[in-house]
Design an enzyme around this catalytic site. Structure first.
Site, PDB file in Angstrom:
ATOM      1  N   GLY A  59       0.696  -1.145  -0.046  1.00  0.00           N
ATOM      2  CA  GLY A  59       0.087  -0.110  -0.091  1.00  0.00           C
ATOM      3  C   GLY A  59       0.635   1.161   0.096  1.00  0.00           C
ATOM      4  O   GLY A  59       1.952   1.387   0.816  1.00  0.00           O
ATOM      5  N   THR A  60       0.550   2.110  -0.894  1.00  0.00           N
ATOM      6  CA  THR A  60       1.280   3.355  -0.649  1.00  0.00           C
ATOM      7  C   THR A  60       0.910   4.555  -1.788  1.00  0.00           C
ATOM      8  O   THR A  60      -0.136   4.227  -2.678  1.00  0.00           O
ATOM      9  CB  THR A  60       2.802   2.967  -1.659  1.00  0.00           C
ATOM     10  OG1 THR A  60       3.298   1.955  -0.902  1.00  0.00           O
ATOM     11  CG2 THR A  60       3.668   3.961  -1.955  1.00  0.00           C
ATOM     12  N   THR A  61       1.631   5.679  -1.502  1.00  0.00           N
ATOM     13  CA  THR A  61       1.498   6.501  -3.007  1.00  0.00           C
ATOM     14  C   THR A  61       2.788   7.111  -3.063  1.00  0.00           C
ATOM     15  O   THR A  61       3.465   7.501  -1.833  1.00  0.00           O
ATOM     16  CB  THR A  61       0.540   7.653  -2.602  1.00  0.00           C
ATOM     17  OG1 THR A  61      -0.647   7.492  -2.015  1.00  0.00           O
ATOM     18  CG2 THR A  61       0.467   8.655  -3.731  1.00  0.00           C
ATOM     19  N   SER A 189      -1.609   2.611  -4.485  1.00  0.00           N
ATOM     20  CA  SER A 189      -2.787   2.859  -4.210  1.00  0.00           C
ATOM     21  C   SER A 189      -3.664   4.003  -4.408  1.00  0.00           C
ATOM     22  O   SER A 189      -4.668   4.199  -4.744  1.00  0.00           O
ATOM     23  CB  SER A 189      -3.317   2.148  -2.999  1.00  0.00           C
ATOM     24  OG  SER A 189      -2.508   2.547  -1.885  1.00  0.00           O
ATOM     25  N   GLY A 190      -2.592   5.210  -4.139  1.00  0.00           N
ATOM     26  CA  GLY A 190      -3.211   6.374  -4.037  1.00  0.00           C
ATOM     27  C   GLY A 190      -2.736   7.256  -5.141  1.00  0.00           C
ATOM     28  O   GLY A 190      -3.161   8.550  -5.194  1.00  0.00           O
TER      29      GLY A 190
END
Lengths: 276, 219
Positions: A59-61, A189-190
């Site tokens: 999960g990340t941006t 994800s972002g």
């Protein structure tokens, strides 16, 4: 039984890289086997099951863009395991060497391991060729490794950003085997939220501060809307002299900087009343 | 068609807290399968080097294999370099060992605690395939979700990623840290069926490694 290509794990010296846990060369007696595979009839179903069971951190941006003064690289710092936030202080911008950065999105272990491996290979290239490796070369090294593991379930979405003899360079590399050269990328994800802000505010000619602020705002907006992104926004600038960290801000505090609390009229009257 | 199903979760919780000059590593000793308790006295802690202790929860078979594997590698390192492995070195070794089984993972959730080369406490926290991070404290296992919020409340300090860097809050004294660990385990035991029976606490400081065992609820 399928024969898998392990050549990515070998160095020029013949011994598999990373043997004996971090040491490169085959130290007497301590041979470590190449990556083990389970002896089962249905490899894909087994991988899908373990992935669900083990719930690796992800999960990340992250984002990076080229402008006239170099490359800006920014990322959040949250890692989630399923629905649980396992860390708010993850380093997602990896310093491959003093003039090259890599970003981490997707599986945390995959990104950490292969970036460390890439850093080792870049250093070996420098020693073997007496010159620094180019961004093109470094991204190609990583992309080739990831291509050979295509379909095995690795999850890596990374950007390699740096400054070499040809000027600023930015490549997007992922675990499907893609390698794209470009000027603007956001991964994770972002990323959709970050792209909106980034694309709207981007101009090629910007000062370093303006570019850093754009990146910070883009990541902040992604953390605002994406549950899997959060923590701190780190912004780096890669210039002709190498990379430098521009800022590190907690997104909780950034929120109130961008959207300060407006006092409602009722509140205002009450404070006046108490002071009169 | 036979399904390959080599894993099971034996439960349990591990916690580590680092301070200035000490590190506390603790784990319960209950071994469960489903709703049954198989043992009330199974240690999850392994002393890998004189300043480095590993606590692992998850699948006991993989825990034993992993801990033996690391102990053997540490011995080889000692023979080659004429010194014991430092905690940060062991941290990377553990990460690589876990990642080398990326396609057939060790179903273990690890917490490594010890002193770094400057003598300061360090805690490294892992996922099952080797992603790791140095932190001031961590909990892993079935009771981790109950314990981490309490540790965050008591111990959280400004993120190391902030720029300009902010000082971390004054860390706890060693005895306060041990008391905190005992308290969080007592609370986790109340609400997690897989945690309980006994708590093994290992404290690493400049004078060596000290062990302590306290009773937890056995229900």
């Amino acid at each position: 039984m399928m024969k898998l290509d392990m050549s990515a794990l070998e160095t020029q010296f013949g011994a598999p890289a990373g043997e004996d846990g971090g040491l490169l060369f085959d130290v007497d007696g301590a041979a470590m086997p190449a990556m083990e595979f389970p002896n089962c009839p249905d490899f894909d179903r087994f991988q899908a099951k373990t992935k669900d069971m083990v719930k690796n951190k992800r999960g990340t941006t992250t984002l990076a863009f080229i402008f006239d003064k170099g490359v800006i690289v920014a990322a959040d710092s949250r890692a989630s395991m399923g629905g649980y936030i396992s860390s708010q202080t993850v380093r997602k911008i990896i310093e491959i060497n003093p003039y090259m950065l890599g970003t981490m999105a997707g599986g945390a272990a995959d990104c950490q391991f292969w970036h460390r491996n890439l850093g080792t290979k870049c250093r070996l290239h420098e020693l073997a060729n007496k010159r620094r490796i180019s961004v093109t070369g470094a991204s190609k090294l990583l992309a080739n490794i990831l291509y050979s593991y295509r379909g095995m379930g690795l999850s890596i979405g990374t950007m390699i950003a740096g400054w070499d003899e040809k000027g600023p360079g930015l490549y997007y590399v992922d675990s499907e085997g893609a390698r794209l050269k470009g000027n603007r990328f956001s991964v994770g994800s972002g990323s959709l939220y970050a792209y909106s802000v980034l694309d709207e505010g981007y101009r090629f000619k910007m000062s370093v501060e303006e570019a850093g602020e754009l990146a910070r705002r883009a990541i902040y907006h992604a953390t605002f809307r994406d549950g899997a992104s959060g923590g701190c926004v780190s912004v780096y600038h890669v210039g002709p002299d190498g990379w430098k960290k521009l800022s590190g801000d907690d997104v909780g505090e950034l929120h109130y900087q961008y959207y300060p609390v407006q006092k409602t009229p009722v509140e205002q009257e009450m404070t006046d009343a108490s002071t009169s | 068609m036979a399904r390959f199903d080599p894993y099971e979760n034996n439960g349990g919780t591990c916690v580590a807290v680092a301070g200035d000059g000490y590190c506390v590593v603790a784990a319960d000793t209950r071994l469960s399968v489903g709703y049954s308790i198989l043992s009330r006295d199974q240690s999850k802690i392994s002393e890998l080097a004189d300043k480095c202790v590993l606590a692992s929860s998850g699948f006991q078979g993989d825990i034993k294999a992993l801990q033996k594997n690391l102990a053997a590698k540490e011995l080889v390192y000692e023979h080659n370099h004429n010194k014991k492995m430092s905690c940060p070195a062991m941290a990377q070794l553990l990460s690589n060992t876990l990642y080398y089984k990326r396609f057939f993972p060790y179903y273990t959730f690890n917490v490594l605690g010890g002193l770094d080369s400057q003598g300061k406490g360090c805690v490294f926290t892992y996922d099952a395939v080797g992603s790791y991070e140095r932190t001031g404290y961590s909990a892993q296992g079935t009771g981790a979700k109950l314990i981490m919020p309490v540790l965050d409340n008591q111990l959280k300090s400004p993120s190391p990623l902030l720029l300009p860097a902010q000082d971390a809050v004054t860390p706890l004294s060693e005895s306060d840290a041990v008391d905190l660990v005992k308290d969080v385990f007592a609370s986790a035991t109340e609400r997690d069926i897989y945690t309980g029976d006994k708590l093994e606490i290992v404290v690493i400081n400049s004078s060596g490694i000290h062990r302590e065992c306290i009773e937890l609820r056995k229900d």
